[in-house]
Design a protein around this motif. Structure first.
Motif, PDB file in Angstrom:
ATOM      1  N   PHE A   1       3.791  12.738 -13.754  1.00 11.73           N
ATOM      2  CA  PHE A   1       3.750  11.296 -13.997  1.00 11.73           C
ATOM      3  C   PHE A   1       4.583  10.975 -15.230  1.00 11.73           C
TER       4      PHE A   1
ATOM      5  N   LEU B   1       1.312   7.310 -16.904  1.00 14.27           N
ATOM      6  CA  LEU B   1       0.038   8.026 -16.859  1.00 14.27           C
ATOM      7  C   LEU B   1      -0.917   7.473 -17.913  1.00 14.27           C
TER       8      LEU B   1
ATOM      9  N   VAL C   1      -1.175  15.834  -7.556  1.00 13.82           N
ATOM     10  CA  VAL C   1      -0.873  14.444  -7.903  1.00 13.82           C
ATOM     11  C   VAL C   1      -1.705  13.492  -7.046  1.00 13.82           C
TER      12      VAL C   1
ATOM     13  N   THR D   1      -4.448  10.932  -8.521  1.00 13.36           N
ATOM     14  CA  THR D   1      -4.309   9.495  -8.282  1.00 13.36           C
ATOM     15  C   THR D   1      -5.552   8.948  -7.601  1.00 13.36           C
TER      16      THR D   1
ATOM     17  N   VAL E   1       1.616   4.231  -7.942  1.00 14.50           N
ATOM     18  CA  VAL E   1       1.625   5.377  -8.859  1.00 14.50           C
ATOM     19  C   VAL E   1       1.940   6.657  -8.078  1.00 14.50           C
TER      20      VAL E   1
ATOM     21  N   ALA F   1       5.128   9.089  -8.799  1.00 10.64           N
ATOM     22  CA  ALA F   1       4.970  10.502  -9.135  1.00 10.64           C
ATOM     23  C   ALA F   1       5.676  11.380  -8.105  1.00 10.64           C
TER      24      ALA F   1
END
Lengths: 298, 321
Positions: free
Chosen positions: A140, A145, B22, B26, B293, B297
């Motif tokens: 991230f 983040l 990830v 998330t 997000v 990522a």
């Protein structure tokens, strides 16, 4: 334990200790190091004023009759749209920045170093797990983040610190892992295990002390990043909640009023830059002094 | 099983594992948020729902299932392109991202160009006389650029130009490159400048360090000894090799910019993907935030993977290792 310790320490430590001390001092003899120290002292003095309640005004006190006053007598840095004294708010904002930076970097440094050292020293499965955790956190962009973490937690200075700590944890894990990989096969570490010390105490006695230099440099530089991250979060509205003063929040408030009250933008901005430059200068000169590669050339 | 040990296979496997992590992070992150989809979409009215209504809504959103089941349901949705829908605008996240991503990519590409145009020549300049005044001066300016937060630089630049010259193209509504190339490029000038300045220092440092390291290599000495002209030596032998780490640095920065341009996008009102996250957070559109997000990522991981693979191609030494 004591006998073994003495046996291990006798030959090289005295020489090593003086050499190390000289290296530390060298960092503060370069112009960059001196300027860094001066700037950081300045920042500390201003921040401590608010910590001891010595600011000329209460940073949160509103006085509409005095709003948007230019810098001058009475208000050194002027006042904002609510008549709050900018100098007092800069002082309190700096204290807030430093507090969050110190707490978050301390947490990141401890947790990250532990993870990195465990991974590098014990290898195998431990190392794999640490590797995945660092990779995931590195996946991230750092501000994103921090933002996502800060936004999901209840907003106060501690949660902001935790968010920043999680973002910088993988950096410490990586920085710590590298030297452990080389140190674990160094002769004196092998010797320590050979004479019967446990791997764990060897780690504390011989591996960690030799990483001090690298960690100090990383901590100094991380403090400056943490200050920047906190300021960015506050600027975006997800950092330290008002009415507490934060430098990023002050810059945000100043945006729309910059034509009538440029001092609202100027002073928190300068405070932020001075703190970050001071830490960067310190970190750079420490790195130059402690890094054996660059150190020998100077 | 030999191919499993191949560096590229391992690197790709690592990237896949990272992506799984990830997605878990998330998912967990957005489950920690106080309130769930019901309170998110009904707001205060959620308090007036009867227990039965809540139960049927929970069943509708899948909230009555266990967390692992919810995770796999969500993941299945994401993998089949169902990234959720914004509850306020009723537009799918995929569609929102489709509109935002080109703006972010444009911003990132232009900023990287400016960062390279500033960083590489200055790095070469600094390395030409290490330790001398031109080196110190470039190092100092690089330190300054690193120490000024981009939101501050952006705010100061924008208010100075607007107050003194009345020029602030970003004040008008945003135009994409296709809609109005002229205005779009004007609107890109300030954010690109601000981001370019923040990218230049690491590029500068990488270029400088690489040039200094390569200049000391044996093959440079050999080339000089056999009479290669100085200019050719500097460009073909030194600079070309020094640019290899710069490629890696550029890739890393590009990945950052795809999601890290939050501040610049926010200040200059560029409707990019970073602004989509911020908007989602302020409007409490957690489905939008979660998917966006995840997308950022994923792009970041893929760009880094690509950079690594490109690095292997450009640098023959990396292939052996």
């Amino acid at each position: 334990m004591s006998a073994a310790t003495e046996l291990n320490n006798v030959p090289d430590v005295p020489i090593d200790a003086t050499r190390r001390k000289r290296a530390w001092l060298a960092a503060f003899r370069t112009p960059a190091g001196i300027i860094g120290v001066i700037l950081m002292l300045l920042v500390l003095v201003v921040a401590l004023l608010s910590l001891f309640g010595l600011t000329p005004y209460d940073p949160a006190h509103q006085n509409v009759a005095d709003s948007l006053k230019a810098p001058g007598s009475g208000h050194l840095f002027g006042t904002d749209q609510f008549g709050r004294d900018i100098f007092s708010r800069v002082s309190s904002g700096l204290a807030n920045s430093l507090r969050i930076a110190i707490v978050s970097v301390a947490a990141a440094a401890i947790a990250g170093t532990v993870l990195g050292v465990l991974g590098g020293y014990y290898q195998g499965v431990v190392d794999r797990i640490v590797g995945v955790v660092t990779n995931v956190l590195f996946a991230f962009p750092s501000l994103l983040l921090a933002l996502a973490l800060a936004a999901t937690l209840k907003r106060n200075w501690l949660t902001v610190s935790i968010s920043i700590a999680i973002v910088y944890l993988p950096i410490f894990a990586r920085v710590a892992r590298g030297p452990v990989l080389t140190l674990r096969t160094a002769d004196y570490v092998l010797a320590s295990t050979a004479i019967g010390r446990s791997r764990f105490s060897t780690l504390f006695e011989h591996v960690l002390p030799n990483m001090r230099g690298i960690l100090v440099v990383q901590i100094t530089l991380s403090l400056s990043w943490a200050i920047l991250t906190e300021a960015s979060l506050s600027f975006l509205g997800f950092g330290t909640p008002p009415p507490a003063a934060s430098l990023g929040g002050m810059v945000y408030d100043a945006q729309t009023l910059s034509s009538v009250a440029p001092w609202m933008l100027l002073f928190p901005g300068i405070a932020l830059i001075v703190a970050v430059i001071g830490l960067n200068l310190l970190g750079d000169s420490l790195r130059a002094a402690l890094d054996p590669r660059t150190g020998s050339r100077r | 099983m030999m191919y499993l040990r191949h560096p590229i296979t391992r690197r790709v496997g690592e990237a896949v594992l990272t992506l799984v992590g990830v997605s878990v992070l998330t998912f967990v992150l957005l489950r920690v948020v106080p309130g769930n989809q019901i309170t998110a979409s009904y707001g205060t009215a959620a308090g007036e729902l009867s227990p039965e209504q809540v139960r049927s809504l929970e069943a509708y959103y899948g909230l009555d299932k266990s967390l692992p089941v919810q995770y796999f349901d969500w993941l299945r949705g994401v993998l089949t392109g169902n990234l959720g829908v914004s509850t306020t605008s009723h537009v799918s996240v995929a569609q929102l991202t489709g509109q935002a991503l080109p703006n972010t990519i444009e911003l990132a590409v232009l900023s990287i160009l400016v960062g390279l145009l500033l960083g590489v020549p200055l790095g070469v300049l600094a390395a030409s006389r290490p330790g001398k005044s031109r080196d110190n001066l470039t190092q100092l300016s690089s330190l300054l650029a690193l120490s000024v937060p981009s939101f501050l630089l952006a705010t100061v630049l924008a208010s100075w130009l607007a107050n003194n010259f009345g020029w602030y193209p970003n004040g008008e509504g945003f135009r994409t490159l296709v809609q109005d190339p002229g205005l779009n490029l004007q609107q890109m000038i300030l954010p690109v400048l601000v981001l370019g300045i923040s990218i230049a220092p690491p590029v500068l440092q990488t270029t400088r360090t690489a040039i200094l390291a390569i200049r000391a290599e044996d093959y440079v000495r050999t080339a000089r000894a056999k009479g290669v002209p100085e200019r050719r030596l500097q460009t073909r032998h030194i600079l070309r090799n020094a640019l290899i780490p710069v490629v890696t640095m550029t890739g890393l920065q590009f990945g950052f910019l795809l999601g890290g341009a939050l501040v610049a996008e926010q200040i200059f009102a560029i409707p990019g993907i970073g602004r989509q996250v911020l908007l989602g957070l302020t409007q409490k559109e957690y489905a939008v935030v979660q998917s966006t997000v995840l997308i950022i990522a994923t792009m970041f991981v893929l760009v880094n993977l690509l950079t690594d693979l490109v690095y292997r191609v450009v640098d023959p030494k990396a292939r052996v290792r």
